[in-house]
Motif scaffolding. Structure first.
Motif, PDB file in Angstrom:
ATOM      1  N   CYS A  45     -44.391  65.555  16.035  1.00 42.70           N
ATOM      2  CA  CYS A  45     -43.455  64.475  16.333  1.00 42.70           C
ATOM      3  C   CYS A  45     -42.209  64.739  15.480  1.00 42.70           C
ATOM      4  O   CYS A  45     -42.309  64.849  14.252  1.00 42.70           O
ATOM      5  CB  CYS A  45     -44.067  63.116  16.006  1.00 42.70           C
ATOM      6  N   VAL A  46     -41.060  64.860  16.124  1.00 47.47           N
ATOM      7  CA  VAL A  46     -39.818  65.209  15.429  1.00 47.47           C
ATOM      8  C   VAL A  46     -38.866  64.017  15.496  1.00 47.47           C
ATOM      9  O   VAL A  46     -38.527  63.540  16.582  1.00 47.47           O
ATOM     10  CB  VAL A  46     -39.161  66.454  16.046  1.00 47.47           C
ATOM     11  N   VAL A  47     -38.441  63.559  14.326  1.00 44.33           N
ATOM     12  CA  VAL A  47     -37.573  62.378  14.220  1.00 44.33           C
ATOM     13  C   VAL A  47     -36.215  62.805  13.688  1.00 44.33           C
ATOM     14  O   VAL A  47     -36.123  63.491  12.669  1.00 44.33           O
ATOM     15  CB  VAL A  47     -38.200  61.322  13.283  1.00 44.33           C
ATOM     16  N   GLU A  48     -35.160  62.392  14.382  1.00 50.36           N
ATOM     17  CA  GLU A  48     -33.792  62.651  13.947  1.00 50.36           C
ATOM     18  C   GLU A  48     -33.076  61.326  13.735  1.00 50.36           C
ATOM     19  O   GLU A  48     -33.116  60.444  14.610  1.00 50.36           O
ATOM     20  CB  GLU A  48     -33.050  63.494  14.980  1.00 50.36           C
ATOM     21  N   HIS A  49     -32.433  61.196  12.570  1.00 50.26           N
ATOM     22  CA  HIS A  49     -31.760  59.939  12.206  1.00 50.26           C
ATOM     23  C   HIS A  49     -30.607  60.263  11.278  1.00 50.26           C
ATOM     24  O   HIS A  49     -30.636  61.267  10.552  1.00 50.26           O
ATOM     25  CB  HIS A  49     -32.748  58.982  11.529  1.00 50.26           C
ATOM     26  N   PRO A  69     -30.050  51.451  13.961  1.00 44.50           N
ATOM     27  CA  PRO A  69     -31.096  51.588  14.984  1.00 44.50           C
ATOM     28  C   PRO A  69     -31.049  52.862  15.799  1.00 44.50           C
ATOM     29  O   PRO A  69     -32.064  53.229  16.400  1.00 44.50           O
ATOM     30  CB  PRO A  69     -30.852  50.356  15.883  1.00 44.50           C
ATOM     31  N   GLN A  70     -29.913  53.569  15.847  1.00 43.34           N
ATOM     32  CA  GLN A  70     -29.832  54.784  16.651  1.00 43.34           C
ATOM     33  C   GLN A  70     -30.751  55.863  16.070  1.00 43.34           C
ATOM     34  O   GLN A  70     -30.604  56.244  14.907  1.00 43.34           O
ATOM     35  CB  GLN A  70     -28.388  55.305  16.703  1.00 43.34           C
ATOM     36  N   ILE A  71     -31.699  56.334  16.890  1.00 45.87           N
ATOM     37  CA  ILE A  71     -32.681  57.297  16.408  1.00 45.87           C
ATOM     38  C   ILE A  71     -33.192  58.117  17.582  1.00 45.87           C
ATOM     39  O   ILE A  71     -33.112  57.683  18.744  1.00 45.87           O
ATOM     40  CB  ILE A  71     -33.858  56.566  15.706  1.00 45.87           C
ATOM     41  N   SER A  72     -33.685  59.319  17.311  1.00 43.19           N
ATOM     42  CA  SER A  72     -34.251  60.194  18.333  1.00 43.19           C
ATOM     43  C   SER A  72     -35.664  60.586  17.917  1.00 43.19           C
ATOM     44  O   SER A  72     -35.878  61.085  16.805  1.00 43.19           O
ATOM     45  CB  SER A  72     -33.374  61.437  18.511  1.00 43.19           C
ATOM     46  N   GLN A  81     -37.813  49.494  14.299  1.00 39.00           N
ATOM     47  CA  GLN A  81     -39.025  50.266  14.514  1.00 39.00           C
ATOM     48  C   GLN A  81     -39.055  50.769  15.952  1.00 39.00           C
ATOM     49  O   GLN A  81     -38.443  50.183  16.842  1.00 39.00           O
ATOM     50  CB  GLN A  81     -40.259  49.408  14.231  1.00 39.00           C
ATOM     51  N   ILE A  82     -39.763  51.866  16.166  1.00 41.48           N
ATOM     52  CA  ILE A  82     -39.917  52.436  17.496  1.00 41.48           C
ATOM     53  C   ILE A  82     -41.251  53.171  17.528  1.00 41.48           C
ATOM     54  O   ILE A  82     -41.742  53.648  16.498  1.00 41.48           O
ATOM     55  CB  ILE A  82     -38.749  53.392  17.839  1.00 41.48           C
TER      56      ILE A  82
END
Length: 251
Positions: free
Chosen positions: A188-192, A140-143, A171-172
């Motif tokens: 939109c920038v997603v880091e995982h 679940p940890q996400i930015s 989900q977020i």
């Protein structure tokens, strides 16, 4: 990284049916990593809902919480073989199972799916809102961040927490209220942990999504109509080719 808690339970139960007493003990392992210094082994004894005594590898001895528990703790603490066996459980029990648990679950990751779309707000404060929906990812940890012309945006941004989907995925959703400017770029920038590099989704305002959907639906209808017309024409030609024309004397 937030602390992880792995409860490896070995529950031993003694039940006296007539009085309804339940006696049991539970082994717990609290850990931040599989290193021994990051692991705590806890063994706790209970009767019904009352904790009698416990052993913690951090303290290295038993502690009693009731009159009977204090008596038992003093007895166990005077037994070197019992103390030594409990002190060894951090490595023998916890570290062994944590390594298995980490490889089987904690080290697994699933890349997120991302959808970027726009809505129009009715209150007139901001003409538009962009919504970045991120789903089907693990852990679940996400930015999730917004960038406007290369600069990170923090104002007028709202986000939900990471919500479980009840299928091991999460989900977020992040929203950006903004006033459009000509020629700007919004991303939109997603880091995982599952991604080798940040996932960048850039908004294309050239055509609203509703208009794109209308074009797709219209084009699909046109293709279907042409296909049916062609099929009807071919069927008519085949039927006409199989007929025999008989001359008619009209004199």
């Amino acid at each position: 990284m937030a602390s992880s808690r792995l409860v490896l339970c070995l529950i031993f139960i003694s039940l006296q049916a007539a009085g309804g007493y339940l006696y049991y003990f539970v082994n717990n392992c609290n850990f931040n990593s599989s290193q021994l210094d990051d692991i705590e082994y806890i063994e706790s004894y209970h009767c019904n809902k009352v904790e009698l005594l416990s052993f913690s590898s951090k303290m290295g001895h038993f502690v009693g919480y009731t009159e009977f528990g204090i008596y038992q703790a003093e007895y166990f603490n005077n037994q070197s073989d019992i103390l030594n066996s409990r002190r060894q459980q951090k490595e023998a029990f916890c570290q062994h199972n944590i390594n298995i648990f980490t490889k089987a679950i904690l080290d697994k990751s699933v890349e997120p799916n991302v959808t970027l779309w726009a809505v129009t707000l009715p209150d007139g404060r901001h003409p538009n809102m962009l919504v970045c929906s991120v789903y089907d990812f693990y852990p679940p940890q996400i930015s999730v961040n917004w960038f406007r012309d290369g600069h990170k945006v923090t104002a007028d941004v709202t986000s939900t927490d990471e919500l479980p989907d009840a299928d091991w995925y999460y989900q977020i959703e992040s929203r950006l209220e903004y006033t459009p400017r000509s020629g700007e770029t919004i991303s939109c920038v997603v880091e995982h942990i599952s991604l080798k590099q940040p996932l960048v989704i850039t908004w294309d305002p050239s055509m609203p999504e509703s208009e794109r959907n209308k074009i797709v639906i219209g084009a699909s209808g046109l293709i279907l109509g042409l296909t049916l017309s062609l099929a009807g024409f071919i069927y008519y030609k085949k039927k006409a080719g199989g007929r025999t024309l008989v001359p008619t004397d009209i004199s």
